[in-house]
Design a protein around this motif. Sequence first.
Motif, PDB file in Angstrom:
ATOM      1  N   ASP A   1     -46.708  40.678  61.998  1.00 59.84           N
ATOM      2  CA  ASP A   1     -45.599  41.099  61.185  1.00 59.84           C
ATOM      3  C   ASP A   1     -45.193  39.825  60.121  1.00 59.84           C
ATOM      4  O   ASP A   1     -44.083  40.547  59.698  1.00 59.84           O
ATOM      5  CB  ASP A   1     -44.389  41.050  62.484  1.00 59.84           C
ATOM      6  N   THR A   2     -45.426  39.606  59.717  1.00 62.15           N
ATOM      7  CA  THR A   2     -46.030  38.329  58.427  1.00 62.15           C
ATOM      8  C   THR A   2     -45.749  38.502  57.747  1.00 62.15           C
ATOM      9  O   THR A   2     -46.757  38.359  56.152  1.00 62.15           O
ATOM     10  CB  THR A   2     -45.989  37.119  58.641  1.00 62.15           C
TER      11      THR A   2
ATOM     12  N   ALA B   1     -50.552  37.429  62.810  1.00 61.26           N
ATOM     13  CA  ALA B   1     -50.065  37.498  63.060  1.00 61.26           C
ATOM     14  C   ALA B   1     -49.322  38.797  61.926  1.00 61.26           C
ATOM     15  O   ALA B   1     -48.463  38.224  60.655  1.00 61.26           O
ATOM     16  CB  ALA B   1     -48.465  35.984  62.912  1.00 61.26           C
TER      17      ALA B   1
END
Length: 50
Positions: free
Chosen positions: A24-25, A22
């Motif tokens: 976006d993390t 992920a």
Amino acid sequence: MAAFPNMWFSDAPNLAALHWLATDTLPHEAAEDWQAASLNREKLVFLQYK
């Protein structure tokens, strides 16, 4: 996407064997470690646009 993997895995169990990231993390400091990928026409690439 990372919040919903089980929804996809039940319909396509082979997806569970893939490495999921992920983006976006990731911490912003991780950008300092970025390296260009060595790609050629023999490699499979998946691009996702938001």
